[in-house]
Structure formats: C-alpha cells, structure tokens
Design an enzyme around this catalytic site. Structure first.
Site, short mmCIF file in Angstrom:
data_model
loop_
_atom_site.label_atom_id
_atom_site.label_comp_id
_atom_site.label_asym_id
_atom_site.label_seq_id
_atom_site.Cartn_x
_atom_site.Cartn_y
_atom_site.Cartn_z
N LYS A 175 -51.41 -32.42 -6.81
CA LYS A 175 -52.79 -32.17 -6.36
C LYS A 175 -52.74 -30.91 -5.50
CE LYS A 175 -55.29 -32.60 -2.97
NZ LYS A 175 -56.18 -31.44 -2.90
N GLY A 228 -48.33 -28.82 4.86
CA GLY A 228 -49.64 -28.68 5.50
C GLY A 228 -49.52 -28.90 6.99
N SER A 229 -50.60 -29.40 7.58
CA SER A 229 -50.61 -29.53 9.04
C SER A 229 -49.82 -30.76 9.50
CB SER A 229 -52.05 -29.64 9.55
OG SER A 229 -52.57 -30.90 9.18
N VAL A 232 -52.04 -34.00 9.36
CA VAL A 232 -52.13 -34.66 8.05
C VAL A 232 -50.76 -35.24 7.66
CG1 VAL A 232 -52.67 -34.33 5.60
CG2 VAL A 232 -54.05 -33.19 7.34
N GLY A 233 -49.70 -34.50 7.99
CA GLY A 233 -48.35 -34.97 7.66
C GLY A 233 -48.04 -36.32 8.28
N GLU A 250 -43.38 -30.69 5.26
CA GLU A 250 -43.15 -29.36 5.81
C GLU A 250 -44.44 -28.99 6.53
OE1 GLU A 250 -43.05 -26.00 6.95
OE2 GLU A 250 -43.55 -25.38 4.91
N CYS A 284 -46.84 -20.76 7.53
CA CYS A 284 -46.22 -21.70 8.48
C CYS A 284 -45.19 -20.94 9.29
CB CYS A 284 -45.49 -22.82 7.77
SG CYS A 284 -46.38 -23.52 6.43
N GLU A 385 -50.76 -24.33 16.94
CA GLU A 385 -50.75 -23.50 15.74
C GLU A 385 -52.18 -23.01 15.46
OE1 GLU A 385 -49.81 -25.31 11.84
OE2 GLU A 385 -48.54 -23.54 11.51
#
Ligand code: UN1
Length: 498
Positions: A175, A228-229, A232-233, A250, A284, A385
């Site tokens: 996705k 991603g962030s 969310v991770g 990551e 990143c 970030e």
C-alpha cells in the site's frame, strides 16, 4: 492528462470494489492532477492477501537465483525507463529531476543487488558437538509481506521493501502513500513485465487508516515493513503485536551535522546545503540541526546565508531548479507552525520562514529555505522532526558538548561530522548514537548495499538495505543431519571416543 490507475490483485488490474477513486496532484502546481486511483477498502485488501497467500505456495519453491533473475530484469527495465519514471515522480512528489533520477537509480541498484544476492543468501554451517553430524542454517520466506511506504522516496523505498521480500520468497501486498501512488504503480507494472508470476505481487491504493490498518491486522500477513513517522510506527507495532507479526519500522529522525573549527568550511557548507535543503528537507535522513563550533560560528553562518539566498526554487522538472515544493498544504502548515514555535522560543530567524504569495511558486506548496541560529538544546525546533527545509543552528564550545547535543534526542538515524582532525572523527564515529555516521559527508546519501536504519525511536532494531534486510524478510531454519547411524544424545554423550 491524468492517467487512470488500478489496483493489481491476483495478476489483474482491477478497480476497487468501492468503485470510488481519489486523485493526486502536483505539489509544484496544484491545479495539475497527476493520476486517479482506486479508493480501496478492507475488502480489496482481503482479496489481495488471499491472492498473495495462494501464490506463496509456488513462489516459495522457485529457486532463489531464478527469483533473482526476474528482479535483475526489473532493474534492466528501470534503466530503460529511468527518465520517464523520474519525470513522473517529480510531478507527483515535487523533488527536482536530478533527485528523482537518483531515486530511480536507488531502485535499480537495489534490484541488481538482489540479483547478485540470489546466488548467495547465505546461511551458516558450524561443527556439531557430536561426531558424524552436520549442522547448518537456511533462510526461508515468511509468507505474505504487507508493505506500507512513504511519499518522500516513491521508488527507492518501495524497492527497498518489495525486492528483498520477493527475493526471499515472500509474496507481497503493498500500500503506497496516497500522495505518491503513481511511481509505485509503475514499479508493479515493471515487475510484471520482468516476469513476476500472478499473485506474487499485489498493490492496493487508498488511505492508511482504511486499507493500511486492514493490511496490518490481517491474520495471513506474516511480516510488515513500514517507513514513516514514529507516531504511526508505534501504532503499527501495537496492531502487529496483537497477532505476533514480525514488523520492521523505519521512523523519524532529528539528524545533525557537527562542524568543528578545523573543518574544511567550504566542504562543510556544501554538505549542509545538500543535507538540509535537498529533497526540500523531506528525508528521514535530512540535516535538521547544524552543531557549529563557536570559533567559526559567525563566519560559517554568513557563508551559509549567502549561498542559501542563491538556491533556485521552482518546478523540479526545470533542470536548473535546485529545490522543489513540499508535499502538500498540510505539511506546509506544519512547517510554518514550527517556524512560529522557533520564533516564540527565542531562536533567531536568519533567512526564510515564509511561503510565496505571488509568482510561479504561489501555484504550489513552496516554502523558502529557512535557517534559525542561536537555537538552544531542548527547544522544540531542536528536538522535533519538522520534515521540511528548516535548519536549526546550535553553537558548541567543546567537542564533548557537540556530542552531547547531537545525542540529546529521542531519535538516532543519521549523523555527520566535518573535521580534519582524525582523532575527533574517530571519536565521533564511536560516540554518536545513531544508525549511520558520515565523516566529512552530509547526513544523506545511503547506499543500497549497506544497512539502513536507526537507534532509539527511529525504529525497532531492524536495518533495511545490505544483507541485513534479509533478516527482516526471512525465517532462519536450523538443520541437523546425523549420519552416524546411531542415536546420539546432545549434552548427554559427552565422552570423547578414540
Ligand atoms: C529517507 O530519508 O527516507 O540516504 C531515505 C538517503 C537516501 C535514502 C533516504 N538514499 O538520504
């Protein structure tokens, strides 16, 4: 004209069962629609996972070098289509054409690396404690891999995940980010052209909340890989934890470059420009902090500001443009909000801090390259970030202070030091808490055959790239072969026979 895309499930290009669609637009020119994509639902995920599960039955049996050959062909096709892919990527993501060529190149490198690795994928052999017994390990695929990819590297990061997952013998449901789904769709097209059999690779477009969640939660997904962030991770790890799925994350970074007083300042200048403003700061690995020796503080900032004034900003399809827009309006608001926070915290804005109200750059989500000086350790702009073209400069006195400032963050992805002093360089390599340290190079520029990932909240201990990515996508099986012809008991038969 906007191209119409479909999902790819079980070897066929299909619409979502919802029949709904979404579009993505060019961040440099928001009126331009790049593509129209199916707005998928958990039912589409269901079908894709089923197709992948069926395909796994035979794909896992295909010899690894044969899988590698198909992936090598995928690299060949990407070489042929590099320019077209780069142009499409610039249109949907915004970064400049030189960089999107680099992004496609990273995909090509990953494919060729997998082609070679297909003839190795080493296990270990080791002596047994018993006579006439052989011990070795092999790498086995896990099953169906669920891959969720970000918008900042629409080709390289899907390749980092899809290619090693496939080489290892897994089947895949990907996705891609809904801001940049076109490039990933092209990757799937190329894999099919290269000879990936039906059902082995599937793509489902749509929103993270709807289809991403369904993918993670699906009981037939064996391994999840996400970039991603950190926010969310952490949620993904929670969902995957419930069903004991392997998950590779990551996540965020707050990468810094140290410049010592003896450094080659011209070189350090090029480094920080590329690290902070390349990809409009949306990596990143971007350089978000510059930790600058007090002895060169004013001189270096002056040099930097002079150079930043000259950065050419605009539509990345123009070969002369050096920095494109940010991805969308929402992200630009996040960036602008951080600039306000920086000002409120008492950091000094030396350049930028605004967007364009008129001219060509007003057609898209452009933001001026921004620098804060006199940033103090612990300020929010120094800790969080931002994911945009904003650089925070912090002054240091001793080398120990510089390392402490560098390490005082919840993240630990990339890092850099510019110095001519070999002792300081080696101490930095030793003492910086990060997954990657560059000596006399910027924080960006990872190569596909080396491990990529970070410490602390940047991830959960996995490394993409290199050989280490195969740790993510394989199970290790240990095999004991006893050819003594008798029952031998480990730990019990301890005597040494003559
Ligand atoms: C990322 O920032 O998400 O090292 C990936 C680099 C690139 C990959 C970055 N090769 O900057």
């Amino acid at each position: 004209m906007a191209e119409v895309y479909k999902n790819f499930i079980g070897g066929e290009w299909v619409d979502s069962e919802s029949k709904r669609t979404f579009e993505n637009r060019n961040p440099a020119n928001w009126d331009e629609i790049v593509g129209i994509f199916p707005k998928s639902t958990p039912k589409d995920i269901e079908k894709a996972v089923e197709a992948a599960k069926n395909a796994f039955k035979f794909w896992k049996k295909v010899p690894v070098p044969k899988r590698g050959e198909i992936l090598g062909r995928c690299g060949d096709i990407m070489v042929e289509r590099k320019e077209e892919l780069a142009k499409l990527e610039t249109r949907e993501m915004g970064k400049v054409i030189k960089e999107t060529r680099g992004d496609v190149q990273e995909g090509i490198d990953t494919a060729y690396y997998a082609f070679g690795e297909g003839r190795r994928l080493f296990g270990i052999t080791t002596p047994s404690e018993l006579s006439n017994k052989l011990c070795y390990t092999v790498r086995k695929p896990i099953g169906v891999a669920g891959l969720i990819t970000p918008w900042n590297f629409p080709m390289a990061i899907p390749c980092w995940k899809v290619i090693p997952a496939l080489l290892s013998g897994n089947t895949v449901v990907i996705k891609p980010a809904s801001a940049t789904p076109a490039t990933s769709a092209k990757l799937i097209e190329i894999l099919v052209e290269a000879g990936i059999p039906e059902g082995v690779v599937n793509i489902v477009h749509g929103a993270g909340r709807e289809v991403g969640e369904a993918l993670l939660a699906h009981p037939d997904i064996g391994v999840v890989s996400f970039t991603g962030s950190s926010e969310v991770g952490s949620r993904i790890a929670e969902v995957c934890g419930k069903t004991l799925k392997r998950v590779s994350l990551e996540l965020g970074g707050k990468n810094a470059q140290i410049v010592t007083s003896d450094a080659d300042l011209d070189l350090a200048l090029e480094g920080v420009l590329w690290g902070a403003f390349g990809t409009t700061g949306q990596r990143c690995t971007a350089t978000s902090r510059l930790i600058l020796s007090e002895k060169v503080y004013d001189t270096f900032i002056e040099m930097l500001v002079e150079r930043v004034k000259k950065i050419k900003i605009g539509n990345g399809l123009d070969e002369t443009v050096e920095m494109g827009p940010v991805i969308n309006k929402g992200q630009r608001e996040v960036i602008h909000n951080y600039v306000q926070i920086g000002k409120d915290e008492g950091a000094k804005l030396v350049i930028g801090g605004e967007f364009y109200e008129e001219g060509e750059c007003a057609d898209g989500w452009f933001y001026k390259p921004t620098i804060f000086k006199d940033v103090k350790p612990g300020m929010r702009i120094e800790q969080e970030e931002i994911f945009g073209p904003v650089l925070s400069i912090i002054k240091f006195n001793t080398f120990e202070d510089a390392i402490e400032i560098m390490n005082d963050t919840i993240y630990g992805l990339s890092s850099s030091i510019y110095t001519k002093n070999v002792n300081l360089a080696m101490r930095a390599a030793e003492e910086i808490e990060a997954g990657i340290t560059y000596i006399n190079g910027p924080t960006i520029g990872a190569e596909c055959h080396l491990p990529f990932g970070g410490v602390k909240n940047t991830g959960n201990g996995h490394r993409e790239g290199g050989l280490t990515v195969y740790e993510i996508f394989t199970e290790i099986k240990t095999i004991y072969v006893d050819y003594s012809g008798k029952l031998q008991k480990a730990q019990i038969d301890t005597s040494v026979e003559k």
